[in-house]
Design an enzyme around this catalytic site. Structure first.
Site, PDB file in Angstrom:
ATOM      1  N   CYS A   1       0.951  -7.648   3.256  1.00 27.95           N
ATOM      2  CA  CYS A   1       0.317  -9.116   2.917  1.00 27.95           C
ATOM      3  C   CYS A   1       1.449  -9.831   2.174  1.00 27.95           C
ATOM      4  CB  CYS A   1      -0.676  -8.603   1.816  1.00 27.95           C
ATOM      5  SG  CYS A   1      -2.164  -7.792   2.404  1.00 27.95           S
TER       6      CYS A   1
ATOM      7  N   LYS B   1      -9.302  -0.166  -2.034  1.00 30.06           N
ATOM      8  CA  LYS B   1      -8.794  -1.631  -1.615  1.00 30.06           C
ATOM      9  C   LYS B   1      -7.549  -1.671  -1.976  1.00 30.06           C
ATOM     10  CE  LYS B   1      -9.897  -5.751  -0.206  1.00 30.06           C
ATOM     11  NZ  LYS B   1      -8.644  -6.364  -0.052  1.00 30.06           N
TER      12      LYS B   1
ATOM     13  N   LYS C   1       2.232   0.571   4.499  1.00 34.87           N
ATOM     14  CA  LYS C   1       1.186  -0.100   5.327  1.00 34.87           C
ATOM     15  C   LYS C   1       2.107  -1.428   5.913  1.00 34.87           C
ATOM     16  CE  LYS C   1      -3.024  -1.386   7.181  1.00 34.87           C
ATOM     17  NZ  LYS C   1      -4.178  -1.757   6.097  1.00 34.87           N
TER      18      LYS C   1
ATOM     19  N   ASN D   1       1.356  -1.566   0.350  1.00 33.31           N
ATOM     20  CA  ASN D   1       1.213  -2.316   1.352  1.00 33.31           C
ATOM     21  C   ASN D   1       2.261  -3.366   1.516  1.00 33.31           C
ATOM     22  OD1 ASN D   1      -0.117  -4.265   3.239  1.00 33.31           O
ATOM     23  ND2 ASN D   1      -2.070  -4.308   2.140  1.00 33.31           N
TER      24      ASN D   1
ATOM     25  N   GLY E   1      -6.188  -0.003  14.244  1.00 39.24           N
ATOM     26  CA  GLY E   1      -6.630  -1.179  15.095  1.00 39.24           C
ATOM     27  C   GLY E   1      -7.222  -0.948  16.502  1.00 39.24           C
TER      28      GLY E   1
ATOM     29  N   ASN F   1     -10.060 -12.654   9.727  1.00 40.02           N
ATOM     30  CA  ASN F   1     -10.380 -12.698   8.324  1.00 40.02           C
ATOM     31  C   ASN F   1      -9.141 -13.279   7.486  1.00 40.02           C
ATOM     32  OD1 ASN F   1      -8.889 -10.641   6.292  1.00 40.02           O
ATOM     33  ND2 ASN F   1      -8.951  -9.717   8.325  1.00 40.02           N
TER      34      ASN F   1
END
Length: 312
Positions: free
Chosen positions: A131, A45, A165, A128, A250, A70
């Protein structure tokens, strides 16, 4: 037999499939189910510097036939939890371990990266950039100047091959500009695309109510509906990053979509929504479906068709 093996960041994966960060990977017991599955790897995660509970529920809702929406809010156990997991991970296992880091600011990413570098582990870092980082600012992947600044700081710290990411891009000029930045960093070894398509709104027709609670119902879209956006991003970066790998994410629900990702240029394929809905046993099904497709088409390895999508 079809050979599904591949390599990312110079490390071999027995097959190209693993989980998308965020699904089935927050706790050690979930990661164990991935180890016990037929995935070719696993990723944790996305970790923040401190533990986060995430957004209030409902924050994930499947959209039958379409995918999911989400707004999780980065629930995770904090980076030290995943660092300890990485320290005790059995690296003789055929599945390499990827660690996802998602600091809420550059300083947090620096501190987390430094901790992993000091530990000197064989795991592979994926930072990442898709986000939200600072309230009122776009996510890092959409702020090209800030993204380049972050890479200028992080790439020399990490030293060894790592990945990032990315959010989905929708404009050719953005593909060009982002790729020009990525090509400046030799140890940026791979890009993972795409994260969910941001700020969709799903409404229940009968109750006339948004389906998820956070952000007035706005959330990231995943699953079948984002397949073609994902394929475009995979192919755009495959064409523009000749010395780097692309991990496709995806819209993968079967071997067919996985085949399309590789055809577009993916060296590995992560799965999110379908894994959430079906569970890790999904990997054996999709793996077999891709093998059957390759055999039917006469392809013996992923290299035989990777990036070879034809254009009119």
């Amino acid at each position: 037999m079809a050979d599904l093996s591949t390599s990312i960041a110079g490390v071999k994966l027995p097959n190209l499939f693993f989980n998308a960060s965020g699904v089935c990977c927050q706790h050690e017991e979930e990661l164990k189910t991935l180890l016990d599955s037929e995935s070719g790897s696993l990723i944790t995660k996305s970790a923040t510097y401190e533990k986060r509970l995430g957004n209030p529920s409902p924050r994930y809702v499947p959209l039958p036939g379409l995918g999911s929406i989400n707004s999780m809010g980065l629930p995770n156990e904090g980076y030290e939890y995943y660092l300890e997991y990485a320290k005790k991970y059995d690296y003789t296992h055929e599945k390499p371990l990827f660690i996802s880091l998602s600091g809420l600011c550059l300083e947090d990413n620096v501190k987390m990266v430094e901790a992993f570098v000091t530990a000197d582990l064989p795991c592979i870092l994926e930072v990442n950039f898709s986000c939200p980082n600072v309230p009122g600012k776009p996510q890092l992947g959409y702020d090209l100047e800030a993204m380049e600044n972050a890479l200028n700081v992080l790439a020399p710290l990490i030293k060894k091959p790592f990945g990032i990411k990315l959010p989905p891009y929708f404009d050719i000029a953005h593909f060009d500009a982002a790729a020009a930045i990525f090509n400046k960093f030799d140890n940026l070894s791979f890009v993972t695309c795409i994260n969910s398509v941001g700020n969709g709104l799903a409404i229940d027709f009968e109750t006339e109510t948004a389906l998820i609670k956070p952000k007035d119902g706005f959330g990231g879209l995943g699953g079948t509906m984002v397949l073609h956006t994902a394929l475009a991003n995979v192919n755009a970066f495959y064409r523009r990053l000749p010395n780097k790998k692309v991990i496709g994410v995806g819209g993968v629900t079967s071997g067919k979509e996985a085949f399309l990702h590789v055809l577009a240029g993916a060296s590995a394929v992560q799965i999110g929504t379908q894994l959430k809905e079906e569970g890790p046993q999904m990997f054996s099904r999709i793996k077999k479906e891709l093998e059957d497709i390759m055999i039917a088409k006469g392809y013996k390895s992923l290299d035989d068709f990777r990036g070879k999508v034809k254009t009119l």
